[in-house]
Design a protein around this motif. Structure first.
Motif, short mmCIF file in Angstrom:
data_model
loop_
_atom_site.label_atom_id
_atom_site.label_comp_id
_atom_site.label_asym_id
_atom_site.label_seq_id
_atom_site.Cartn_x
_atom_site.Cartn_y
_atom_site.Cartn_z
N HIS A 1 -4.75 7.46 -3.17
CA HIS A 1 -5.54 6.16 -3.03
C HIS A 1 -5.59 5.41 -4.38
O HIS A 1 -5.25 4.11 -4.27
CB HIS A 1 -6.83 6.51 -2.54
CG HIS A 1 -7.47 5.26 -2.28
ND1 HIS A 1 -8.79 4.99 -2.97
CD2 HIS A 1 -7.64 4.13 -1.54
CE1 HIS A 1 -9.39 3.78 -2.52
NE2 HIS A 1 -8.32 3.33 -1.63
N GLY B 1 -3.70 -0.12 0.52
CA GLY B 1 -4.41 1.04 0.59
C GLY B 1 -3.79 1.99 1.25
O GLY B 1 -2.23 2.01 0.68
N VAL B 2 -4.27 2.94 1.86
CA VAL B 2 -3.30 4.32 2.21
C VAL B 2 -3.40 4.49 3.69
O VAL B 2 -4.61 4.09 4.17
CB VAL B 2 -3.82 5.31 1.61
CG1 VAL B 2 -2.82 6.80 1.90
CG2 VAL B 2 -3.61 5.48 -0.16
N ASN B 3 -2.43 4.59 4.31
CA ASN B 3 -2.52 5.18 5.95
C ASN B 3 -1.65 6.42 5.98
O ASN B 3 -0.87 6.67 5.20
CB ASN B 3 -2.14 3.92 6.62
CG ASN B 3 -0.52 3.78 6.42
OD1 ASN B 3 0.30 4.44 6.72
ND2 ASN B 3 -0.23 2.78 5.80
N TYR C 1 -10.43 13.95 6.79
CA TYR C 1 -9.91 12.52 6.99
C TYR C 1 -11.05 11.62 7.17
O TYR C 1 -11.43 10.68 6.71
CB TYR C 1 -8.89 12.56 7.99
CG TYR C 1 -7.44 13.35 7.36
CD1 TYR C 1 -7.28 13.80 6.05
CD2 TYR C 1 -6.68 13.65 8.33
CE1 TYR C 1 -6.17 14.64 5.87
CE2 TYR C 1 -5.49 14.58 7.89
CZ TYR C 1 -5.45 15.00 6.56
OH TYR C 1 -4.18 15.66 6.42
N ALA D 1 -2.42 3.78 -4.73
CA ALA D 1 -2.27 2.60 -3.83
C ALA D 1 -3.08 1.41 -4.31
O ALA D 1 -2.77 0.16 -4.16
CB ALA D 1 -2.82 2.75 -2.29
N ALA D 2 -4.27 1.56 -4.73
CA ALA D 2 -5.11 0.49 -5.36
C ALA D 2 -4.52 -0.21 -6.44
O ALA D 2 -4.53 -1.45 -6.51
CB ALA D 2 -6.39 1.14 -5.86
N ILE E 1 -5.49 13.24 -1.69
CA ILE E 1 -5.53 11.89 -1.08
C ILE E 1 -6.29 10.98 -2.22
O ILE E 1 -5.96 9.70 -2.06
CB ILE E 1 -6.74 12.07 0.11
CG1 ILE E 1 -5.80 12.93 1.21
CG2 ILE E 1 -7.05 10.79 0.58
CD1 ILE E 1 -6.77 13.29 2.25
N GLU E 2 -7.43 11.32 -2.91
CA GLU E 2 -7.76 10.44 -3.93
C GLU E 2 -6.95 9.96 -4.96
O GLU E 2 -6.75 8.73 -5.24
CB GLU E 2 -9.25 10.77 -4.57
CG GLU E 2 -10.21 10.86 -3.49
CD GLU E 2 -11.41 11.74 -4.00
OE1 GLU E 2 -11.55 12.56 -5.18
OE2 GLU E 2 -12.58 11.75 -3.36
N ALA F 1 -12.04 8.47 5.21
CA ALA F 1 -11.35 7.17 5.60
C ALA F 1 -11.61 6.66 7.03
O ALA F 1 -12.55 7.46 7.71
CB ALA F 1 -9.94 7.38 5.65
N GLY G 1 0.90 -1.12 0.06
CA GLY G 1 0.07 -0.11 -0.03
C GLY G 1 0.85 1.16 -0.13
O GLY G 1 2.12 1.25 -0.39
#
Length: 147
Positions: free
Chosen positions: A106, A115-117, A131, A109-110, A102-103, A135, A80
């Motif tokens: 994400h 995912g994202v943390n 946030y 990451a996908a 963020i999108e 999330a 991720g």
């Protein structure tokens, strides 16, 4: 307002620097020339895991940044992304720029299968509202040992 999210390029140093400086100031960290150059060189080094994308306005001016790195997740056996730094210029907040950054991360990451943390300060109330809308807040406790 139309915003483009794109990788930080070789010629973006002077657009990236004020955003990263403001990010550091927000978290009460000094950004001197040496630190700025180290981070910028990490971002430009294809062998270093840190990457950056910029949100740019219609004139091509950077108005936000996201700095992140791919991270393996041993519990899910996926890769991720850890979002290390997210910053949007004060005059562009609440306009969807942070959400778009963020999108974008994400989606990256996908594509990696994970995912994202990320973490934030509990006093960063404006960011926390965003946030919480994007999330799930985790139950994990963060620790650190200083250098």
């Amino acid at each position: 307002m139309t915003v483009e999210i794109r990788p930080a390029g070789e010629d973006d140093f002077f657009g990236w620097l004020p955003l990263f400086d403001e990010y550091c100031r927000f978290y009460e960290r000094e950004l001197d020339d040496a630190k700025a150059l180290i981070v910028w060189n990490w971002l430009r080094d294809e062998t270093h895991p840190l990457e950056a994308v910029l949100a740019v306005d219609e004139e091509g001016t950077p108005i936000g940044l996201a700095q992140f790195r791919a991270t393996p997740d041993t519990l899910s056996a996926t890769t991720g992304i850890t979002l290390d730094d997210l910053y949007v210029a004060a005059d562009h907040r609440t306009s969807g720029v942070g959400r778009a950054l963020i999108e974008h991360v994400h989606a990256r990451a996908a594509a990696l299968g994970g995912g994202v943390n990320w973490i934030t300060s509990p006093s960063n109330e404006d960011a926390i509202r965003l946030y919480d809308s994007l999330a799930r807040r985790t139950d994990w406790v963060t620790y650190e040992i200083g250098a």
